[in-house]
Design an enzyme around this catalytic site. Structure first.
Site, PDB file in Angstrom:
ATOM      1  N   LYS A  32       0.814  -1.214   0.000  1.00  0.00           N
ATOM      2  CA  LYS A  32       0.000   0.000   0.000  1.00  0.00           C
ATOM      3  C   LYS A  32       0.844   1.260   0.000  1.00  0.00           C
ATOM      4  O   LYS A  32       0.349   2.340  -0.259  1.00  0.00           O
ATOM      5  CB  LYS A  32      -1.009  -0.022   1.134  1.00  0.00           C
ATOM      6  CG  LYS A  32      -0.461  -0.095   2.514  1.00  0.00           C
ATOM      7  CD  LYS A  32      -1.623  -0.192   3.499  1.00  0.00           C
ATOM      8  CE  LYS A  32      -1.106  -0.526   4.887  1.00  0.00           C
ATOM      9  NZ  LYS A  32      -2.134  -0.989   5.778  1.00  0.00           N
ATOM     10  N   ARG A  33       2.123   1.134   0.307  1.00  0.00           N
ATOM     11  CA  ARG A  33       3.000   2.304   0.221  1.00  0.00           C
ATOM     12  C   ARG A  33       3.146   2.762  -1.221  1.00  0.00           C
ATOM     13  O   ARG A  33       3.396   3.928  -1.490  1.00  0.00           O
ATOM     14  CB  ARG A  33       4.388   1.972   0.759  1.00  0.00           C
ATOM     15  CG  ARG A  33       4.415   2.008   2.241  1.00  0.00           C
ATOM     16  CD  ARG A  33       5.816   2.226   2.754  1.00  0.00           C
ATOM     17  NE  ARG A  33       5.756   2.438   4.184  1.00  0.00           N
ATOM     18  CZ  ARG A  33       6.702   2.996   4.889  1.00  0.00           C
ATOM     19  NH1 ARG A  33       7.799   3.408   4.305  1.00  0.00           N
ATOM     20  NH2 ARG A  33       6.571   3.164   6.176  1.00  0.00           N
TER      21      ARG A  33
END
Ligand code: GLU
Length: 500
Positions: free
Chosen positions: A254-255
């Protein structure tokens, strides 16, 4: 051959992940293709990280995508309960059996000893893992320790030599040396099972015939196969799917990419397009057709067409596909209906109305005020962040810290968000007005808007995260070096606020 039964076994510890939907899709297709059953099991043995909200969200997200299971915690079935937290007695009984039959043992080693052991193994450059210390305890010593209520775990025994051959539907046999396999904890000191024990016991009792799961589990396969052998059970057929990847080929995170299904829902993707796209991850139709429905996929499904090169989850390609669905598949009537379903969700409107009602005189005032709730990323550039006291680096720092901080919130509540942001502003020594300026820009695209804290609460974690990230990119992104410094500063801040 017995009925094919596959399963998806998510742990309810966060947002519903596109990776879960991807694995669910392949399990569903495989089961349907063989007229079998697809089961949903909730693996909530991690009591600290699991939540009912996450479970509900996962169920909702999979249903939204049309990935419908035949048995599960909400539907029941002949092999329930389908939530591991409700099956503790079953695991306890099975672990007792392993101990009795000499396949598992009590381990009373303290945290300190295990930490020391790990340190020494690192210094000696030896493989990390338990050293078998408690295997040497006599029956008498074990009984005495148990009598004294010394905290303990149960570990499985592992052969000291030889290899385990893992058979997999998609690859040649994988050979893993037993020496590299740890004496896995099966039952924790609180009496709850670990993933490995619960997973094997449940797959057997739920009569799962094919375990189709992410590649990251392949190294656990020897432990699982050994457990099947210890219990005298036939192991299911294993199939480890390639992991979804970011554009740089690292594991989808998700980064770097939105991973939550909720984000794609809110961004206005059609579930059938997202499902189609997930079907293209490492798989293709025999005629290489890129647009296909779930029914088409089931009809032509062949697990052997999965290719192992890490499939890249590329949002641009998804945009292209989704666009084709909107333009080519939906009639004008369907488009109207699907759009209004998406845009006029009562829950969302009810949350927005109190924020804008006081500020409008006519309905025509609504769109300019509220459009950012319905948009994707706001149209902003570097100039949008110009401010009399805050430099662009300050803004970036503020946004990055907020992005980290909101990930740690246990619940998404307005007041909690407000408190968190206030605390952060305070520890950074910014006036709250200044501190909130870049947040307004990132979230609403303008510093004149409805309360940014309320807006964040309405937009939800997925969309907030995506907009913060987008703004950080507009501000030039964070280099590796900057990231290191920011992380250092952030952990000092967190440490400081924990102490105060
Ligand atoms: N609970 C595990 C997960 O969330 C399941 C892995 C498996 O399918 O065995 O990934």
């Amino acid at each position: 051959m017995s009925e094919v039964r596959t399963r998806i076994a998510p742990s309810p510890t966060g947002d519903p992940h596109v990776g879960t939907a991807y694995i669910a899709l392949f399990n569903l297709c495989f089961a349907r293709q063989h007229n079998g059953k697809f089961i949903l099991r909730i693996e909530d043995t991690d009591q600290v990280r699991s939540s009912k909200k996450s479970e509900d969200d996962i169920l909702k997200a999979l249903s939204w995508l049309g990935l419908i299971w035949d048995e599960g915690p909400d539907k029941g079935g002949d092999f329930g309960p389908y939530r591991q937290s409700e099956r503790s007695d079953i695991y306890a009984e099975h672990v007792r059996r392993l101990v009795k039959e000499g396949h598992a043992f009590h381990c009373f080693c303290s945290e300190e000893r295990l930490t020391e052991l790990r340190k020494q193994q690192m210094i000696d450059k030896k493989p990390l893992g338990y050293d078998g210390h408690c295997l040497l305890l006599s029956e008498g010593e074990i009984a005495e320790n148990l009598n004294k209520n010394i905290p303990h775990v149960i570990r499985m025994k592992i052969p000291s030599e030889g290899c385990c051959i893992v058979k997999d539907m998609l690859r040649d046999d994988v050979s893993i040396e037993w020496q590299q396999v740890d004496m896995q904890v099966l039952m924790k000191s609180d009496g709850l099972p670990t993933y490995h024990l619960a997973n094997v016991v449940d797959d057997h009792l739920m009569q799962i015939t094919h375990v189709i799961r992410g590649e990251e589990w392949i190294n656990s396969a020897p432990k699982h196969l050994l457990l099947y052998q210890y219990f005298g059970w036939e192991a299911p057929v294993l199939c480890h799917m390639p992991l979804l990847r970011n554009a740089d080929k690292s594991k989808l995170s998700k980064r770097k990419n939105p991973t939550s299904i909720g984000y794609y829902q809110r961004m206005g993707y059609l579930p059938e397009a997202l499902c189609n796209y997930l079907g293209m991850m490492g798989w293709s139709m025999p005629d290489e057709q890129e647009m296909f429905s779930l029914e088409d996929m089931i009809k032509h499904f062949d697990i052997n067409r999965v290719s192992l090169g890490g499939p890249v989850f590329d949002t641009e390609k998804l945009d292209w596909l989704n666009g084709r669905y909107l333009r080519e598949i939906l009639s004008d009537d369907e488009f109207t209906q699907r759009f209004s379903q998406w845009a006029f969700q009562p829950e969302m409107l009810q949350a927005i109305v109190p924020l804008i009602k006081q500020r409008v005189e006519r309905f025509t005032d609504i769109a300019p005020l509220a459009s950012f709730f319905f948009s994707g990323m706001p149209t902003i550039d570097l100039q949008s962040f110009e401010h009399k006291t805050l430099s662009q680096d300050d803004s970036k720092r503020v946004l990055q810290f907020i992005a980290w901080r909101i990930e740690e919130l246990e619940a998404w509540h307005r007041d909690r968000i407000e408190q968190t942001l206030m605390q952060l502003a305070d520890s950074l020594g910014f006036k709250i007005r200044d501190f909130l300026f870049p947040v307004f820009i990132a979230i609403a695209g303008s510093s004149v808007s409805t309360s940014v804290i309320d807006s964040i609460a309405v937009l939800g974690l997925d969309m907030t995260r995506a907009r913060l990230r987008h703004a950080i990119e507009i501000l030039g992104g964070v280099s590796k070096k900057q990231l290191k410094n920011l992380e250092k500063e952030y952990s000092a801040l967190v440490h400081q606020s924990e102490q105060s």
